[in-house]
Design an enzyme around this catalytic site. Structure first.
Site, mmCIF file in Angstrom:
data_model
loop_
_atom_site.group_PDB
_atom_site.id
_atom_site.type_symbol
_atom_site.label_atom_id
_atom_site.label_comp_id
_atom_site.label_asym_id
_atom_site.label_seq_id
_atom_site.Cartn_x
_atom_site.Cartn_y
_atom_site.Cartn_z
ATOM 1 N N CYS A 367 0.792 -1.231 0.000
ATOM 2 C CA CYS A 367 0.000 0.000 0.000
ATOM 3 C C CYS A 367 0.826 1.283 0.000
ATOM 4 O O CYS A 367 0.446 2.240 -0.699
ATOM 5 C CB CYS A 367 -1.028 -0.008 1.131
ATOM 6 S SG CYS A 367 -0.496 -0.710 2.687
ATOM 7 N N ARG A 396 7.556 -11.206 4.981
ATOM 8 C CA ARG A 396 7.328 -11.180 6.429
ATOM 9 C C ARG A 396 8.237 -12.236 7.071
ATOM 10 O O ARG A 396 8.329 -13.367 6.574
ATOM 11 C CB ARG A 396 5.873 -11.520 6.766
ATOM 12 C CG ARG A 396 4.833 -10.767 5.953
ATOM 13 C CD ARG A 396 4.475 -9.428 6.531
ATOM 14 N NE ARG A 396 3.538 -8.717 5.665
ATOM 15 C CZ ARG A 396 2.225 -8.904 5.660
ATOM 16 N NH1 ARG A 396 1.681 -9.785 6.499
ATOM 17 N NH2 ARG A 396 1.445 -8.229 4.844
ATOM 18 N N GLN A 414 0.520 -10.963 -3.202
ATOM 19 C CA GLN A 414 -0.883 -10.612 -2.999
ATOM 20 C C GLN A 414 -1.497 -10.136 -4.306
ATOM 21 O O GLN A 414 -0.855 -9.433 -5.081
ATOM 22 C CB GLN A 414 -1.000 -9.498 -1.955
ATOM 23 C CG GLN A 414 -0.569 -9.891 -0.559
ATOM 24 C CD GLN A 414 -0.642 -8.719 0.404
ATOM 25 O OE1 GLN A 414 -0.105 -7.660 0.131
ATOM 26 N NE2 GLN A 414 -1.320 -8.906 1.519
ATOM 27 N N ASP A 416 -3.166 -7.685 -4.996
ATOM 28 C CA ASP A 416 -3.435 -6.502 -4.195
ATOM 29 C C ASP A 416 -3.994 -5.375 -5.056
ATOM 30 O O ASP A 416 -3.650 -5.244 -6.232
ATOM 31 C CB ASP A 416 -2.132 -6.044 -3.537
ATOM 32 C CG ASP A 416 -2.336 -5.479 -2.152
ATOM 33 O OD1 ASP A 416 -3.497 -5.321 -1.754
ATOM 34 O OD2 ASP A 416 -1.336 -5.214 -1.472
ATOM 35 N N HIS A 418 -5.511 -1.041 -4.452
ATOM 36 C CA HIS A 418 -5.871 0.059 -3.560
ATOM 37 C C HIS A 418 -6.689 1.070 -4.343
ATOM 38 O O HIS A 418 -6.311 1.480 -5.444
ATOM 39 C CB HIS A 418 -4.620 0.684 -2.959
ATOM 40 C CG HIS A 418 -3.867 -0.274 -2.103
ATOM 41 N ND1 HIS A 418 -2.840 -1.067 -2.595
ATOM 42 C CD2 HIS A 418 -4.016 -0.628 -0.801
ATOM 43 C CE1 HIS A 418 -2.399 -1.852 -1.624
ATOM 44 N NE2 HIS A 418 -3.091 -1.601 -0.521
ATOM 45 N N LYS A 501 -11.878 -3.963 8.703
ATOM 46 C CA LYS A 501 -11.824 -4.796 7.501
ATOM 47 C C LYS A 501 -12.964 -5.797 7.474
ATOM 48 O O LYS A 501 -13.604 -6.080 8.494
ATOM 49 C CB LYS A 501 -10.491 -5.535 7.433
ATOM 50 C CG LYS A 501 -10.212 -6.461 8.608
ATOM 51 C CD LYS A 501 -8.860 -7.149 8.448
ATOM 52 C CE LYS A 501 -8.556 -8.074 9.619
ATOM 53 N NZ LYS A 501 -7.324 -8.849 9.412
ATOM 54 N N HIS A 547 -8.408 -0.974 0.686
ATOM 55 C CA HIS A 547 -7.471 -2.059 0.383
ATOM 56 C C HIS A 547 -8.297 -3.310 0.085
ATOM 57 O O HIS A 547 -9.239 -3.607 0.824
ATOM 58 C CB HIS A 547 -6.567 -2.370 1.577
ATOM 59 C CG HIS A 547 -5.922 -1.183 2.217
ATOM 60 N ND1 HIS A 547 -4.558 -1.004 2.267
ATOM 61 C CD2 HIS A 547 -6.452 -0.097 2.865
ATOM 62 C CE1 HIS A 547 -4.278 0.115 2.917
ATOM 63 N NE2 HIS A 547 -5.412 0.675 3.293
#
Length: 685
Positions: A367, A396, A414, A416, A418, A501, A547
């Site tokens: 992000c 991670r 991901q 992902d 945004h 979320k 997100h």
């Protein structure tokens, strides 16, 4: 008059003093029989608890079942009680035992124990035999409350060192503490417990593992004794059967068998090497979601795998998640400058830990990068919403003991995206994200899922931002979840540090739950990065950020898919959709022509032209879990046909090549998911 308010809002009134069981009986005898314990004004109490005369209390009755299935609260209580029985049995067969913690889990329970000599699985029969004897004695669980000094002395008298430390340090703010006694066994415990040990209908010791006191690898090494328990033997048998089925579906085993991915110690734990077959599955999924992103007006972006430490300080990822991040990559020039100024090694180490040295970080989130793309130019309200999507890999540092196959890794990608929108657009944009998640699940045949809205914990200090913005974001998530038309739960403390979320928890075909897909509404990161757009009034306004990741991570999602489908992917995802098997060498020329026709139609068809017996070739095809085997002999060459063997329905007979191609292409184009329970030929599994 004693007044008892029930969860549905109704009130029961009694002229005399009553117990919890009396209240349950007043509602119904079957309810009283099924009730295990209760919560009175949010405090756990036993069935014989007497409600003070003239009191006004709220009460929640905890029953064995809810809507025909064992309730989570009841099973948790049963299993925690069984943990006490198990610990008592261990202490009876071992002379020296130190007890740590023994909590209930989703599918069982454990107790961390230190014994001399250590436990082995050879001890399991003796422990289980003693547990059965203790259950048959049916001695009640008696709650005892003590002042903290007395509680410490009790633990010292029992020579339970871990309990002494826990009371002294972990429960330092508690003025009183509770113990539960069963016969000679006494254990520090908050409770509650089942009314009688005979409520434990069936149990089984499962395994032994290593553990550390309070999870600290620098502390004492313990043994973690895992077990499970149910109200009936039938429930236990069903659970054990499901575990056996889960072993057959283990994605780590199937992934190796099917050649989908590889994990190499020289590369590193939790870092996945995708082989050509696994890469194909992953690419198909990416192409699938990308087509829907284009339909919804997303723009594809690409960003670096690292970023300056300052970026993640601004976003809050550093230091909020510092323990799960890789160490910063220090800027060499800045390090040399500090060293030349006389900074000692110890001081440099502290500065590195505190993030005071300039450097870079392997990105833990995508992000912040997308935020800087948004912020790279002036935006107008006419431009919004802006939807930026990326298959972005993040890193991670998971603990080595927590890493497992594809579902818990150190580097993952991901799907992902945004979205940056006006406050008025939030509702529609969140609905668009949820519609995308629903499309993903429907296409994969994952129809059994629940929705969870993660909210902030008002008592926690980890959340950043204006409380008023949090209220707006949480309300937007609630309204979006309601729009889905499915029941949803709200869970305090499950929000990200920057916003609430919506999570999707999917049940696979053998009933296991997986958290897949998430949507988050964020009013806070736009503030931290001072994002803006020009409104219709020509003034600067703050955008809202959303997100979303329908798959969650490609690694985890594919791991779940492997187990959900037991390695038998739908045709459109299968790396090898079919294999041509020749009956004899006489048919090879025609078989190769058929293979080329099918490949020209976009089908992934291989050929087995070896001079092996047909039965052996079929067995190999079954072992490789192929959707279709296409058998060709001399007669097929004469008639222009191919004999099809369906993974689920067995032999379909001979049909023309044109019909075969049309049938297979149709299944691919429609992304058909055929369920294993429809399978006719069970021996093919």
């Amino acid at each position: 008059m004693t007044s008892v308010k029930l969860p549905d809002g109704s009130v029961k009134e009694f002229e005399e003093q009553v117990t919890v069981k009396d209240v349950a009986k007043s509602i119904g005898r079957s309810l009283a029989k099924a009730t295990l314990w209760a919560e009175v004004d949010d405090q756990p109490v036993k069935l014989d608890y007497e409600i003070p005369a003239g009191a006004e209390v709220s009460m929640k009755l905890i029953t064995k079942t809810r809507e025909g299935t064992p309730s989570d609260e009841a099973l948790s209580t049963l299993r925690h009680s069984c943990a006490h029985v198990m610990a008592r049995a261990v202490m009876r067969i071992k002379d020296k035992c130190q007890l740590a913690f023994g909590p209930a889990l989703e599918n069982g329970f454990y107790y961390d124990i230190k014994c001399e000599p250590p436990l082995t699985e050879d001890d399991f029969p003796a422990i289980e035999k003693e547990m059965k004897r203790l259950i048959e004695l049916d001695e009640p669980f008696e709650r005892i409350v003590k002042e903290r000094d007395d509680a410490i002395q009790i633990c010292k008298d029992m020579q339970q060192e871990f309990k002494v430390e826990h009371v002294t340090e972990g429960l330092a703010d508690d003025e009183t503490l509770s113990f539960y006694q069963q016969g000679e066994f006494l254990d520090l415990c908050r409770g509650p417990h089942i009314p009688t040990p005979k409520t434990i209908g069936a149990f089984k010791l499962m395994s032994l593992a290593g553990a550390y006191w309070k999870g600290d690898q620098d502390r004492e090494q313990l043994q973690r004794l895992y077990a499970t328990a149910f109200f009936t033997q039938k429930e236990l048998d069903a659970h054990l059967e499901a575990l056996e089925e889960a072993k057959k579906r283990d994605h780590r085993v199937l992934g190796r068998k099917l050649g989908l991915f590889h994990i190499d110690e020289m590369v590193g734990q939790g870092l996945i090497l995708w082989t050509p077959k696994g890469a194909f599955v992953r690419q198909q999924l990416q192409d699938f979601i990308s087509s829907h992103l284009r339909r919804q007006g997303y723009d594809q972006v690409f960003t670096p795998h690292i970023g300056k430490l300052e970026l993640y300080k601004t976003s809050g990822h550093f230091p909020y998640y510092q323990d799960s991040q890789y160490p910063a990559l220090v800027d060499r020039e800045h390090l040399a400058k500090l060293a030349s100024e006389g900074c000692t090694c110890g001081e440099l180490s502290n500065k590195m830990s505190d993030g005071e040295i300039e450097g870079y970080l392997l990105r833990p989130m995508n992000c912040p990068h997308h935020i800087k793309i948004y912020d790279s130019q002036q935006r107008s309200y006419r431009d919004l919403p802006i939807r930026l999507a990326e298959f972005g890999t993040v890193y991670r540092y998971e603990q080595s003991g927590e890493i497992g196959g594809l579902t818990r890794v150190r580097g993952f990608t991901q799907d992902d995206a945004h979205l940056f929108c006006t406050p008025e657009q939030v509702g529609d944009e969140v609905k668009g994200c949820l519609e995308l998640v629903k499309t993903v699940f429907a296409t994969m045949g994952m129809d059994d899922y629940s929705v969870r809205v993660g909210l902030r914990d008002p008592d926690s200090g980890k959340y950043v931002g204006d409380p008023e913005n949090w209220d707006k974001a949480e309300q937007a998530c609630r309204e979006a979840a309601q729009w889905l038309g499915k029941p949803f739960t709200e869970e305090a403390g499950e929000a990200a540090f920057y916003g609430p979320k919506i999570d999707f928890v999917v049940k696979d075909c053998i009933g296991r739950s997986w958290q897949l897909g998430t949507v988050q509404v964020d009013y806070n990161l736009p503030v931290r990065f001072d994002l803006s757009y020009n409104g219709a009034d020509n003034q600067a306004h703050r955008p809202v950020m959303i997100h979303r990741a329908p798959f969650g991570s490609m690694e985890r999602f594919i791991g779940v898919l492997i187990e959900h489908f037991a390695g038998t992917f739908p045709m459109w995802l299968a790396p090898e959709q079919g294999r041509i098997l020749t009956v004899s060498n006489k048919a090879e020329g025609y078989a190769r022509e058929v293979q080329e026709q099918m490949k020209s139609s976009g089908l992934r068809i291989t050929g087995d032209y070896r001079s092996e017996k047909l039965g052996a070739k079929i067995r190999e095809g079954r072992f490789d879990l192929l959707p279709y085997l296409l058998i060709i002999g001399p007669r097929d060459a004469e008639n222009g046909t191919v004999s099809i063997r369906d993974r689920y329905k067995g032999d379909l007979g001979a049909i023309s090549v044109t019909e075969a191609i049309a049938m297979l292409v149709d299944e691919v184009d429609n992304k058909t998911v055929r369920k294993r329970e429809d399978e006719d030929d069970k021996d093919d599994a």
